[in-house]
Design an enzyme around this catalytic site. Structure first.
Site, mmCIF file in Angstrom:
data_model
loop_
_atom_site.group_PDB
_atom_site.id
_atom_site.type_symbol
_atom_site.label_atom_id
_atom_site.label_comp_id
_atom_site.label_asym_id
_atom_site.label_seq_id
_atom_site.Cartn_x
_atom_site.Cartn_y
_atom_site.Cartn_z
ATOM 1 N N TYR A 125 0.851 -1.186 0.000
ATOM 2 C CA TYR A 125 0.000 0.000 0.000
ATOM 3 C C TYR A 125 0.889 1.239 0.000
ATOM 4 O O TYR A 125 1.951 1.238 -0.582
ATOM 5 C CB TYR A 125 -0.990 -0.044 1.176
ATOM 6 N N ARG A 168 -8.653 10.951 -8.320
ATOM 7 C CA ARG A 168 -7.782 11.597 -7.335
ATOM 8 C C ARG A 168 -7.051 10.513 -6.558
ATOM 9 O O ARG A 168 -7.345 10.234 -5.414
ATOM 10 C CB ARG A 168 -8.612 12.470 -6.384
ATOM 11 N N LYS A 186 -6.341 -1.942 -1.023
ATOM 12 C CA LYS A 186 -7.249 -1.800 0.127
ATOM 13 C C LYS A 186 -7.851 -3.151 0.512
ATOM 14 O O LYS A 186 -7.944 -3.494 1.702
ATOM 15 C CB LYS A 186 -8.387 -0.832 -0.223
ATOM 16 N N GLU A 240 -13.473 5.114 -3.020
ATOM 17 C CA GLU A 240 -12.053 5.356 -2.803
ATOM 18 C C GLU A 240 -11.491 6.286 -3.872
ATOM 19 O O GLU A 240 -11.649 6.045 -5.071
ATOM 20 C CB GLU A 240 -11.293 4.018 -2.830
ATOM 21 N N ASP A 241 -10.863 7.366 -3.429
ATOM 22 C CA ASP A 241 -10.115 8.276 -4.308
ATOM 23 C C ASP A 241 -10.959 8.869 -5.441
ATOM 24 O O ASP A 241 -10.501 8.978 -6.583
ATOM 25 C CB ASP A 241 -8.870 7.575 -4.868
ATOM 26 N N ASP A 287 -13.699 6.110 2.492
ATOM 27 C CA ASP A 287 -12.521 6.016 3.356
ATOM 28 C C ASP A 287 -11.752 7.329 3.414
ATOM 29 O O ASP A 287 -11.169 7.665 4.439
ATOM 30 C CB ASP A 287 -11.614 4.892 2.865
ATOM 31 N N ASP A 288 -11.754 8.090 2.306
ATOM 32 C CA ASP A 288 -11.021 9.364 2.285
ATOM 33 C C ASP A 288 -11.670 10.391 3.207
ATOM 34 O O ASP A 288 -10.977 11.208 3.812
ATOM 35 C CB ASP A 288 -10.962 9.913 0.859
ATOM 36 N N ASN A 338 -0.384 11.881 1.451
ATOM 37 C CA ASN A 338 0.327 10.755 0.839
ATOM 38 C C ASN A 338 0.563 11.030 -0.634
ATOM 39 O O ASN A 338 -0.185 11.791 -1.245
ATOM 40 C CB ASN A 338 -0.508 9.473 0.971
#
Length: 590
Positions: free
Chosen positions: A138, A191, A209, A281-282, A304-305, A446
């Protein structure tokens, strides 16, 4: 010896006719090798794994761990070298190989190859060496893997659903071989971490993930499905790249985009039922908030973000109170970054204040300030602010940048979610240290290159007084004769256990109080030994136990809220959580 490619009796061996049959005397029964490109053939397979097929099935393959008896019964004799190695011996051998690689991406590719070859050994390796291998499978290495995905792609590890599949997404979902799916991680690649729009190359994120859902949270691998929604990309570099694997078009937006998402969400529920957990996610800010708000009342969804990041950061802040002193509402918080991560964390901190201090959420929000690219978010900017920033527009004169905001607000907690590296400058950290005995510095962006500051910078510029945690891992730092171990505010602390709690309780909707329950469970895991090193998070070595306790807390809250459907409620939720967790030990075959 002369080359066998040289002419033999006036005729090249490359032109010799195969008089004994294709493949050295093996008769071409199905015509795969003799068929022309226009001739249709049937891709035959077998239904019971044995022999060569057994070795090629990652769920069943044990490699050299097959016993002599198993090799005889399952037609493996001669297909493997004579040695029989235990799973522990295999693990030792592979770690020795991995540690010889100097380039992180090589380790990543080796791990992905192992996952495709021997699934149980992959998870055993990851669980037993989690602190060493988590940065490999990850962040930060997965970011580079996504950037170079077109060049390193070998086998698909999830579903790619593109705009070409409109009106038949349900049909595409049915192509996935596993039917009992419990959790989906889905991205549209717009993103990816702090790297921007990577289109379909963002698939590395759902794959990574879900590997952690299994390794850290114990969710069965067969119950996990990574999905990438390919709606195009605005990354011109990718569109011009001959090795890019996605749709070569600009991203669709507006009604077309939302109709595509509507079809996907409806198809997922139709195919997998009401209790399928869908983790966004993203997604870019402008879609992330809207999608979460739109589907949270009709589907079991989790971003999750926004929510996972908020929960893990809140846990770190609660834990840090034992070092800084005071209660949550006694501190002032300043964020650099007002996107989905920043505003999500801010809102969860405010909600926790309302629970612990019994104050209205509007009052709690006044303790929290945000800085975006235009400076401090204040009430005079309301006309131009996006809707998710409005709750944080407080009365204050305009402030143009972070340093001036730090001096004006005098926060005790500084949180970076900007995605821009080295923005916590020496002047900023020194200012924080000038009016705080123990400033809490959280540089969360990150990958490592995008972190707002390094651990060494935070400790050095604060003269060893900062309490520091980051999104990506940093090595321990020596300062003034003392060793500081930086914490990592990694979402992997939260989402695997959170997901397990939802699955084991049969939860039908995600509620914010469940996120608070996860934060409280994680915060309680840090020990005095951790605090002595400056750590506000527990080490990852115990993550499976931590995930079980988080799952128990989340499930308990779901039962309390009436959102759990698995009845009767287990008496001991922590033990029940551990009993539900997948273990990667090899099975014996009969």
């Amino acid at each position: 010896m002369e080359s066998t490619l040289k002419e033999l009796d006036g005729e090249s061996v490359l032109d010799l006719e195969d008089k004994t049959g294709v493949g050295g005397g093996v008769r071409d029964v199905y015509g795969e090798d003799k068929a022309s490109e226009d001739q249709l053939i049937t891709p035959w397979t077998v239904t019971v794994a044995s022999g060569y097929a057994l070795l090629r099935d990652p769920r069943l393959n044990k490699g050299l761990a097959f016993s002599e008896e198993e090799r005889g019964v399952h037609y493996l004799t001669g297909l493997l070298p004579p040695a029989v190695l235990s799973q522990q011996h295999q693990e030792k051998r592979l770690m020795n190989i991995l540690r010889q690689y100097q380039v992180p991406l090589q380790r990543y590719m080796a791990m992905m190859d192992l996952q495709e070859r021997n699934e149980r050994l992959f998870y055993k390796l990851l669980i037993d060496n989690v602190e060493e291998l988590l940065p490999v499978v990850y962040t930060p290495t997965v970011g580079e893997a996504c950037q170079k995905y077109g060049s390193i792609f070998t086998r698909p590890q999830g579903l790619f659903i593109s705009l070409k599949e409109r009106k038949r997404i349900l049909e595409v979902l049915k192509n996935w071989p596993e039917k009992s799916i419990q959790v989906i991680v889905v991205t549209d690649g717009e993103r990816i971490l702090g790297l921007g729009d990577l289109g379909c190359q963002g698939m590395g994120i759902p794959v990574g993930k879900l590997s952690l859902y299994t390794a850290l949270g114990g969710v069965r691998p067969s119950a996990c499905l990574p999905i990438t929604l390919d709606v195009g990309t605005n990354n011109q570099k990718l569109l011009d790249d001959e090795f890019y694997l996605g749709l070569r078009q600009r991203r669709v937006t507006g009604q077309e985009y939302h109709e595509f998402l509507d079809e996907f969400m409806a198809a997922v529920k139709q195919n997998y039922g009401e209790k399928i957990l869908i983790q966004f996610e993203d997604f870019a800010n402008h879609n992330a908030f809207e999608l979460l708000a739109k589907y949270r009342t009709t589907h079991l969804v989790f971003n999750d973000d926004i929510q996972g990041t908020a929960s893990v950061v809140l846990a770190g802040i609660i834990s840090a109170l034992k070092l800084t002193g005071g209660d949550l509402q006694d501190h002032t918080y300043l964020f650099l970054g007002a996107g989905e991560a920043g505003t999500g964390i801010a809102e969860l901190i405010a909600l926790q204040m309302t629970k612990t201090a019994s104050i209205p959420v509007e009052e709690a929000r006044k303790k929290i300030w945000l800085v975006d690219s235009k400076g401090l978010i204040v009430s005079s900017r309301k006309e131009s602010l996006q809707h998710f920033k409005l709750p944080w527009a407080h009365e204050h004169e305009p402030v143009p940048d972070l340093l001036n905001a730090v001096n004006a607000i005098k926060p005790s907690v500084l949180i970076g979610t900007s995605g821009v590296g080295r923005t916590f400058t020496k002047e900023v950290i020194e200012a924080m240290a000038s009016f705080n005995e123990k400033p809490l510095i959280l540089a969360l962006s990150n990958p490592t290159s995008q972190s707002e500051c390094t651990a060494e910078e935070a400790y050095t510029w604060s003269e060893g007084r900062a309490i520091f945690a980051s999104g990506s891992p940093f090595a321990p730092v020596e300062y003034d004769g003392k060793t500081f171990v930086p914490g990592q505010a990694n979402n992997a602390y939260i989402f695997p256990g959170f997901g397990l709690g939802i699955i084991m309780s049969g939860t039908v909707r995600v509620h914010d109080d469940m996120l608070l329950a996860a934060s409280e469970a994680l915060a309680s895991e840090a020990s005095e030994d951790n605090y002595a090193k400056g750590l506000v998070y527990p080490p990852f070595t115990n993550i499976r136990t931590i995930s079980a306790r988080i799952a128990a807390n989340v499930a308990a809250k779901a039962y309390e809220l009436g959102l759990a459907s698995r009845l009767p409620r287990p008496k001991d939720l922590a033990n029940f959580a551990e009993s539900c967790m997948y273990t990667p030990l090899y099975r014996n075959y009969r």
